[in-house]
Scaffold this motif. Sequence first.
Motif, PDB file in Angstrom:
ATOM      1  N   THR A 151       0.957  -1.244   0.038  1.00 26.71           N
ATOM      2  CA  THR A 151       0.038  -0.290   0.156  1.00 26.71           C
ATOM      3  C   THR A 151       0.974   1.271   0.013  1.00 26.71           C
ATOM      4  OG1 THR A 151      -1.812  -1.311   0.795  1.00 26.71           O
ATOM      5  CG2 THR A 151      -1.548   1.241   1.091  1.00 26.71           C
ATOM      6  N   CYS A 152       1.966   1.384   0.803  1.00 25.64           N
ATOM      7  CA  CYS A 152       3.186   2.160   1.058  1.00 25.64           C
ATOM      8  C   CYS A 152       2.709   3.116  -0.640  1.00 25.64           C
ATOM      9  CB  CYS A 152       4.207   2.285   1.991  1.00 25.64           C
ATOM     10  SG  CYS A 152       5.121   0.848   1.569  1.00 25.64           S
ATOM     11  N   ARG A 196       2.435   3.655   6.494  1.00 24.30           N
ATOM     12  CA  ARG A 196       4.514   3.214   6.718  1.00 24.30           C
ATOM     13  C   ARG A 196       4.203   3.408   8.315  1.00 24.30           C
ATOM     14  NH1 ARG A 196       9.067   2.219   4.241  1.00 24.30           N
ATOM     15  NH2 ARG A 196      10.111   3.680   6.156  1.00 24.30           N
ATOM     16  N   CYS A 231      -0.735  -3.604   2.757  1.00 19.22           N
ATOM     17  CA  CYS A 231      -0.569  -3.760   3.839  1.00 19.22           C
ATOM     18  C   CYS A 231      -0.400  -4.265   5.164  1.00 19.22           C
ATOM     19  CB  CYS A 231      -0.780  -1.506   4.064  1.00 19.22           C
ATOM     20  SG  CYS A 231       0.215  -1.621   5.862  1.00 19.22           S
ATOM     21  N   GLU A 273       0.773  -4.762   7.639  1.00 18.03           N
ATOM     22  CA  GLU A 273       0.983  -4.479   8.978  1.00 18.03           C
ATOM     23  C   GLU A 273      -0.538  -3.417   9.857  1.00 18.03           C
ATOM     24  OE1 GLU A 273       4.845  -2.443  10.265  1.00 18.03           O
ATOM     25  OE2 GLU A 273       6.061  -3.591   9.476  1.00 18.03           O
ATOM     26  N   LYS A 277       7.023  -3.288  -1.085  1.00 19.27           N
ATOM     27  CA  LYS A 277       8.117  -2.559  -0.972  1.00 19.27           C
ATOM     28  C   LYS A 277       9.146  -3.647  -0.251  1.00 19.27           C
ATOM     29  CE  LYS A 277       9.696   0.570   0.647  1.00 19.27           C
ATOM     30  NZ  LYS A 277      11.004   0.453   1.484  1.00 19.27           N
ATOM     31  N   SER A 309      11.510  -4.490   3.588  1.00 21.08           N
ATOM     32  CA  SER A 309      10.158  -4.358   4.761  1.00 21.08           C
ATOM     33  C   SER A 309      10.530  -5.451   5.729  1.00 21.08           C
ATOM     34  CB  SER A 309       8.925  -3.991   4.388  1.00 21.08           C
ATOM     35  OG  SER A 309       8.070  -4.276   5.627  1.00 21.08           O
ATOM     36  N   SER A 346       6.815  -7.015   5.092  1.00 16.59           N
ATOM     37  CA  SER A 346       6.263  -6.815   2.664  1.00 16.59           C
ATOM     38  C   SER A 346       7.408  -7.374   1.789  1.00 16.59           C
ATOM     39  CB  SER A 346       6.031  -5.613   3.052  1.00 16.59           C
ATOM     40  OG  SER A 346       4.433  -5.587   3.167  1.00 16.59           O
TER      41      SER A 346
HETATM   42  S1  SF4 Z   1       3.606  -3.424   6.169  1.00 12.13           S
HETATM   43 FE1  SF4 Z   1       4.417  -3.423   4.257  1.00 12.13          FE
HETATM   44  S2  SF4 Z   1       2.678  -2.210   2.780  1.00 12.13           S
HETATM   45 FE2  SF4 Z   1       2.431  -1.882   4.997  1.00 12.13          FE
HETATM   46  S3  SF4 Z   1       3.367   0.250   5.354  1.00 12.13           S
HETATM   47 FE3  SF4 Z   1       4.742  -1.316   5.583  1.00 12.13          FE
HETATM   48  S4  SF4 Z   1       6.754  -2.050   3.771  1.00 12.13           S
HETATM   49 FE4  SF4 Z   1       4.014  -0.302   3.366  1.00 12.13          FE
END
Ligand code: SF4
Length: 326
Positions: free
Chosen positions: A20-21, A28, A53, A55, A113, A116, A119
């Motif tokens: 999503t970010c 984030r 997302c 999280e 992303k 992460s 992700s």
């Molecule tokens: S969990 Fe994934 S989608 Fe959500 S902000 Fe972190 S990197 Fe981006």
Amino acid sequence: MTETEKEYLTEPVIRVGVSTCLLGERVRFDGGHKHDRYLTGTLGQFFEWVSVCPEVEMGLSTPRESMRLVGDVEDPRLIAPKSGTDYTDRMKVWAQKRVEELASAGLHGFVFKKDSPSSGLFRVKVYNEHGMAQRNGTGMFPREVMNRFPLLPLEEEGRLNDLPLRENFIERVFAYYRWTRMLEEEPTPGGLVKFHTAHKLTLMAHSPKHYTEMGRLVADAGKRDWAELTAEYGAQLMDGLSVMGSRGKHVNVLQHLMGYLKNDLSSEDKQELLGLIEDYRQGLVPLVVPLTLLKHHLNRYPVPEWVDQQVYLHPYPKELMLRNHV
Ligand code: SF4
């Protein structure tokens, strides 16, 4: 826009998952985003994004404490180092439920992303008990996606800046889209033969070995269990397309196509085309240069129908300009 290109824009749509970010949403841990304009601007014209997302969707607020992967690379824990909170079980329960929802969305690819712990797909940091990190992990959610959808084309936004990797990923997304459409709309031995024939030169440009093995599977269509056969074919297809194309293999395909014009082209036209193919082989011009001239001649002269129908000639919309860089 040609009829083939219009076809890409008709229903059903090409649906691609995305962190999503990357769409510019402020989700984030620090309240920011990582908007990727190539995704929303260029690819967004052709793909319908399905944003995830992990999280936020598992119930955390924004901003929130940062997390990291800790322990066993193959089965790490998701820990917030400041508070010591262990989110592993909560994330796993949520991710297993989310991939089932995504199964009904009918995805054709996923862009994650990078870096992460939730992700990231490749080389995510995993910390040991001494606080030292190795970059060899996979984020919690992509791990579930890979298990649930083993054929789905997956990439990270950072790697899409590498033009051959970008071209390869997008080609795989479109191929997977066509494959799932064939399974939905013409799930018969005839449909499989048509699909295989149309992808002949595409596969030759990636992996002639896969093409030959897939031909054996096609020859068995009608004799073997359909679900088992198509599962094997689909796996070979996506595996074969993951092999990066090379100039040598593209040159073979271009020469093969040119062979269908040998009685039609004047000697000047032949010399011109051969010259451009050689320029491409030497890395002096991109693939789009000899291919454009070749397509021009293929449109002028009668060639067998299966040649006209080669996906290799139109693997994705030309607006993406991917063959300007390979
Ligand atoms: S969990 Fe994934 S989608 Fe959500 S902000 Fe972190 S990197 Fe981006």
